[in-house]
Design a protein around this motif. Structure first.
Motif, PDB file in Angstrom:
ATOM      1  N   ASN A  29       0.842  -1.195   0.000  1.00 51.57           N
ATOM      2  CA  ASN A  29       0.000   0.000   0.000  1.00 51.57           C
ATOM      3  C   ASN A  29       0.880   1.248   0.000  1.00 51.57           C
ATOM      4  OD1 ASN A  29       0.933   0.053   2.623  1.00 51.57           O
ATOM      5  ND2 ASN A  29      -1.061   0.427   3.557  1.00 51.57           N
ATOM      6  N   ALA A  30       0.246   2.418   0.024  1.00 50.05           N
ATOM      7  CA  ALA A  30       1.003   3.675  -0.069  1.00 50.05           C
ATOM      8  C   ALA A  30       1.945   3.846   1.117  1.00 50.05           C
ATOM      9  CB  ALA A  30       0.031   4.854  -0.156  1.00 50.05           C
ATOM     10  N   ALA A  31       1.487   3.465   2.328  1.00 52.63           N
ATOM     11  CA  ALA A  31       2.354   3.584   3.507  1.00 52.63           C
ATOM     12  C   ALA A  31       3.546   2.648   3.399  1.00 52.63           C
ATOM     13  CB  ALA A  31       1.557   3.285   4.783  1.00 52.63           C
ATOM     14  N   GLY A  32       3.331   1.472   2.795  1.00 58.42           N
ATOM     15  CA  GLY A  32       4.434   0.545   2.581  1.00 58.42           C
ATOM     16  C   GLY A  32       5.463   1.099   1.613  1.00 58.42           C
ATOM     17  N   GLU A  33       4.999   1.789   0.587  1.00 62.48           N
ATOM     18  CA  GLU A  33       5.915   2.428  -0.358  1.00 62.48           C
ATOM     19  C   GLU A  33       6.722   3.530   0.325  1.00 62.48           C
ATOM     20  OE1 GLU A  33       3.945   2.246  -4.738  1.00 62.48           O
ATOM     21  OE2 GLU A  33       2.843   3.444  -3.292  1.00 62.48           O
ATOM     22  N   ARG A  34       6.021   4.350   1.130  1.00 59.25           N
ATOM     23  CA  ARG A  34       6.715   5.451   1.814  1.00 59.25           C
ATOM     24  C   ARG A  34       7.765   4.925   2.788  1.00 59.25           C
ATOM     25  NH1 ARG A  34       1.429   7.535   2.043  1.00 59.25           N
ATOM     26  NH2 ARG A  34       1.227   6.844   4.212  1.00 59.25           N
ATOM     27  N   SER A  35       7.455   3.832   3.486  1.00 55.93           N
ATOM     28  CA  SER A  35       8.386   3.306   4.493  1.00 55.93           C
ATOM     29  C   SER A  35       9.687   2.826   3.860  1.00 55.93           C
ATOM     30  CB  SER A  35       7.733   2.167   5.278  1.00 55.93           C
ATOM     31  OG  SER A  35       7.596   1.012   4.480  1.00 55.93           O
ATOM     32  N   GLN A  36       9.630   2.403   2.602  1.00 53.29           N
ATOM     33  CA  GLN A  36      10.831   1.910   1.940  1.00 53.29           C
ATOM     34  C   GLN A  36      11.418   2.911   0.949  1.00 53.29           C
ATOM     35  OE1 GLN A  36      12.244  -0.634   3.043  1.00 53.29           O
ATOM     36  NE2 GLN A  36      10.556  -1.374   4.315  1.00 53.29           N
ATOM     37  N   GLY A  37      10.707   4.020   0.719  1.00 51.44           N
ATOM     38  CA  GLY A  37      11.210   5.029  -0.207  1.00 51.44           C
ATOM     39  C   GLY A  37      11.227   4.554  -1.647  1.00 51.44           C
ATOM     40  N   ARG A  38      10.368   3.573  -1.996  1.00 42.63           N
ATOM     41  CA  ARG A  38      10.297   3.033  -3.347  1.00 42.63           C
ATOM     42  C   ARG A  38       8.845   2.760  -3.708  1.00 42.63           C
ATOM     43  NH1 ARG A  38      15.286   0.102  -4.799  1.00 42.63           N
ATOM     44  NH2 ARG A  38      16.810   0.380  -3.139  1.00 42.63           N
ATOM     45  N   THR A  39       8.554   2.705  -4.996  1.00 43.27           N
ATOM     46  CA  THR A  39       7.214   2.342  -5.442  1.00 43.27           C
ATOM     47  C   THR A  39       7.075   0.826  -5.438  1.00 43.27           C
ATOM     48  OG1 THR A  39       7.786   2.191  -7.777  1.00 43.27           O
ATOM     49  CG2 THR A  39       7.171   4.386  -6.930  1.00 43.27           C
ATOM     50  N   GLN A  81      16.262   2.003  11.043  1.00 41.25           N
ATOM     51  CA  GLN A  81      16.197   3.264  10.294  1.00 41.25           C
ATOM     52  C   GLN A  81      15.825   2.942   8.854  1.00 41.25           C
ATOM     53  OE1 GLN A  81      19.602   5.791  10.805  1.00 41.25           O
ATOM     54  NE2 GLN A  81      19.151   7.020   9.006  1.00 41.25           N
ATOM     55  N   THR A  82      14.634   3.347   8.458  1.00 43.81           N
ATOM     56  CA  THR A  82      14.179   3.065   7.104  1.00 43.81           C
ATOM     57  C   THR A  82      14.698   4.126   6.132  1.00 43.81           C
ATOM     58  OG1 THR A  82      12.123   4.284   7.518  1.00 43.81           O
ATOM     59  CG2 THR A  82      12.097   1.909   7.914  1.00 43.81           C
ATOM     60  N   PRO A  83      14.729   3.847   4.836  1.00 44.87           N
ATOM     61  CA  PRO A  83      15.205   4.829   3.857  1.00 44.87           C
ATOM     62  C   PRO A  83      14.435   6.145   3.957  1.00 44.87           C
ATOM     63  CG  PRO A  83      14.955   2.690   2.827  1.00 44.87           C
ATOM     64  CD  PRO A  83      14.370   2.558   4.193  1.00 44.87           C
ATOM     65  N   SER A  86      16.008  10.135   9.115  1.00 46.40           N
ATOM     66  CA  SER A  86      17.302  10.550   9.651  1.00 46.40           C
ATOM     67  C   SER A  86      17.666   9.794  10.918  1.00 46.40           C
ATOM     68  CB  SER A  86      17.293  12.055   9.942  1.00 46.40           C
ATOM     69  OG  SER A  86      16.253  12.388  10.852  1.00 46.40           O
ATOM     70  N   LEU A  87      16.656   9.215  11.614  1.00 45.36           N
ATOM     71  CA  LEU A  87      16.893   8.506  12.864  1.00 45.36           C
ATOM     72  C   LEU A  87      16.158   7.169  12.846  1.00 45.36           C
ATOM     73  CD1 LEU A  87      16.428  11.433  15.431  1.00 45.36           C
ATOM     74  CD2 LEU A  87      18.592  10.363  14.777  1.00 45.36           C
ATOM     75  N   PRO A  88      16.657   6.180  13.609  1.00 41.98           N
ATOM     76  CA  PRO A  88      15.946   4.904  13.701  1.00 41.98           C
ATOM     77  C   PRO A  88      14.600   5.085  14.409  1.00 41.98           C
ATOM     78  CG  PRO A  88      18.214   4.699  14.476  1.00 41.98           C
ATOM     79  CD  PRO A  88      17.940   6.163  14.343  1.00 41.98           C
ATOM     80  N   HIS A  89      13.651   4.234  14.078  1.00 41.56           N
ATOM     81  CA  HIS A  89      12.343   4.210  14.717  1.00 41.56           C
ATOM     82  C   HIS A  89      12.108   2.830  15.306  1.00 41.56           C
ATOM     83  CE1 HIS A  89      10.199   7.868  12.758  1.00 41.56           C
ATOM     84  NE2 HIS A  89      11.509   8.052  12.744  1.00 41.56           N
ATOM     85  N   ALA A  90      11.227   2.778  16.302  1.00 40.47           N
ATOM     86  CA  ALA A  90      10.792   1.485  16.836  1.00 40.47           C
ATOM     87  C   ALA A  90       9.633   0.985  15.981  1.00 40.47           C
ATOM     88  CB  ALA A  90      10.360   1.640  18.284  1.00 40.47           C
ATOM     89  N   TRP A  91       9.668  -0.307  15.619  1.00 42.15           N
ATOM     90  CA  TRP A  91       8.635  -0.878  14.762  1.00 42.15           C
ATOM     91  C   TRP A  91       8.100  -2.160  15.382  1.00 42.15           C
ATOM     92  CZ3 TRP A  91       7.084   1.709  10.418  1.00 42.15           C
ATOM     93  CH2 TRP A  91       7.934   2.704   9.934  1.00 42.15           C
ATOM     94  N   THR A  92       6.790  -2.321  15.307  1.00 36.92           N
ATOM     95  CA  THR A  92       6.163  -3.607  15.599  1.00 36.92           C
ATOM     96  C   THR A  92       5.719  -4.189  14.269  1.00 36.92           C
ATOM     97  OG1 THR A  92       5.405  -2.918  17.795  1.00 36.92           O
ATOM     98  CG2 THR A  92       4.286  -4.796  16.777  1.00 36.92           C
ATOM     99  N   VAL A  93       6.319  -5.302  13.873  1.00 37.18           N
ATOM    100  CA  VAL A  93       6.060  -5.914  12.568  1.00 37.18           C
ATOM    101  C   VAL A  93       5.276  -7.205  12.784  1.00 37.18           C
ATOM    102  CG1 VAL A  93       7.092  -6.807  10.455  1.00 37.18           C
ATOM    103  CG2 VAL A  93       8.208  -4.928  11.680  1.00 37.18           C
ATOM    104  N   VAL A  94       4.069  -7.247  12.238  1.00 34.47           N
ATOM    105  CA  VAL A  94       3.215  -8.434  12.340  1.00 34.47           C
ATOM    106  C   VAL A  94       3.227  -9.163  11.002  1.00 34.47           C
ATOM    107  CG1 VAL A  94       0.888  -9.299  12.817  1.00 34.47           C
ATOM    108  CG2 VAL A  94       1.754  -7.286  14.049  1.00 34.47           C
TER     109      VAL A  94
END
Length: 326
Positions: A29-39, A81-83, A86-94
């Motif tokens: 989805n769009a949020a997934g694209e933004r999180s990786q900086g790619r389409t 830290q995703t693409p 500037s700083l790492p984030h905490a992520w909960t990945v399901v």
């Protein structure tokens, strides 16, 4: 209804990605694209490690394989830290299996939620509890002040300034500094504690009622301690080991080392080890395991974590950057 489903999927603020049985991306989805900086077109057909190679992505891929194998949901807590960030984030990945009508697993879906706010809130709470256990446990004014300064720089800031007062004080946290103050009280002295980003800093000596220090002998002990660290970076060195070799008690050694260098022996030793790791990464072809062993780390994971804290990048990225600059 179908249009609403599409809008909900595309506008969901949680990063979603869908992978086939070979763990290759099918859609996002769009949020997934933004999180990786790619389409999704750029990522389609690739594994997560193909476009984001890191220890965290490898951990998530292993969890994907586990989901495909067992057909069960797996949750991964990570700090990455995703693409584009500037700083790492905490992520909960399901990670949850995608099954057909016959309950056969056809793929795996990944939902990644940014939980940095919750993570920081939990950490602040833990810090407050730790502060209660560490600060004010002795009547020694100097030790209490040093503990407060160390706690502030370790948990909240790059720099802490503490004023020693004749009256009872209060603590104010402003996000960058910690001040100990009391209205109407007279100032008795001051101590500064600073975390290092490069050059060595020497904090101000305590004065007044806190008493004089035997600086000549103590500085000789600090110089000897640093020489021991430099000669034995690959070894497991404890504070007690070094203190014994320079003929000081652990507490006395810790205090004079901080006053002479501006940081604890552990932080100083870590900085020396990271400096050696930098030289080995840029000047040799040693593996991460070999470099970790030579620098006194138990493995690539602890080396990578310390390297990231110290320099803000992973050792693998540092090595690639060094190679491209030759």
């Amino acid at each position: 209804m179908a249009d609403l489903r599409g809008l909900a999927y595309d506008q969901l603020p949680i990063a979603l990605g869908f992978y086939d049985e070979n763990i290759r991306l099918v859609g996002a989805n769009a949020a997934g694209e933004r999180s990786q900086g790619r389409t999704k077109q750029e990522m389609r057909g690739l594994r997560l490690t193909d476009f984001y190679d890191s220890a965290e992505s490898r951990q998530i891929e292993q969890a994907m394989e586990q989901t495909l194998l067992t057909g069960r949901q797996v949750t991964v807590e990570t700090f990455a830290q995703t693409p584009g960030e500037s700083l790492p984030h905490a992520w909960t990945v399901v990670l949850y299996p995608l099954k057909d009508q016959s309950e056969r697993v056809q793929g795996v879906a990944m939902a990644a939620m940014d939980t940095t706010v919750q993570f920081l809130a939990r950490r602040r709470l833990a810090n407050v509890n730790a502060a209660g256990a560490r600060i004010g446990t002795t009547l020694d004014t100097e030790q209490t002040v040093q503990t407060l300064a160390d706690f502030a720089t370790e948990q909240f800031a790059d720099y802490a300034s503490v004023d020693l007062l004749t009256g009872a004080g209060h603590i104010e946290l402003d996000g960058r500094c910690v001040h100990l103050g009391a209205s109407g009280a007279g100032r008795a002295g001051s101590i500064t504690s600073r975390t290092l980003t490069g050059a060595l800093s020497i904090p101000a000596r305590l004065s007044g009622s806190l008493g004089p220090h035997a600086w000549g002998d103590e500085h000789a002990a600090v110089r000897k301690a640093i020489a021991i660290m430099q000669d034995r970076l690959a070894e497991t060195l404890t504070l007690a080991d070094i203190a014994a070799e320079v003929h000081l008690s652990v507490y006395h050694f810790l205090r004079v080392f901080r006053l002479a260098t501006g940081e604890t022996p552990y932080r100083y030793l870590t900085r020396l080890r990271i400096a050696l790791a930098q030289r080995l990464l840029s000047g040799t072809t040693l593996t991460m395991q070999q470099i970790a062993e030579r620098c006194g780390f138990s493995g690539p994971g602890p080396l990578s974590a310390a390297f990231l804290r110290q320099l803000g990048i992973r050792p693998s990225v540092y090595r690639r950057n060094s190679a491209s600059n030759r």
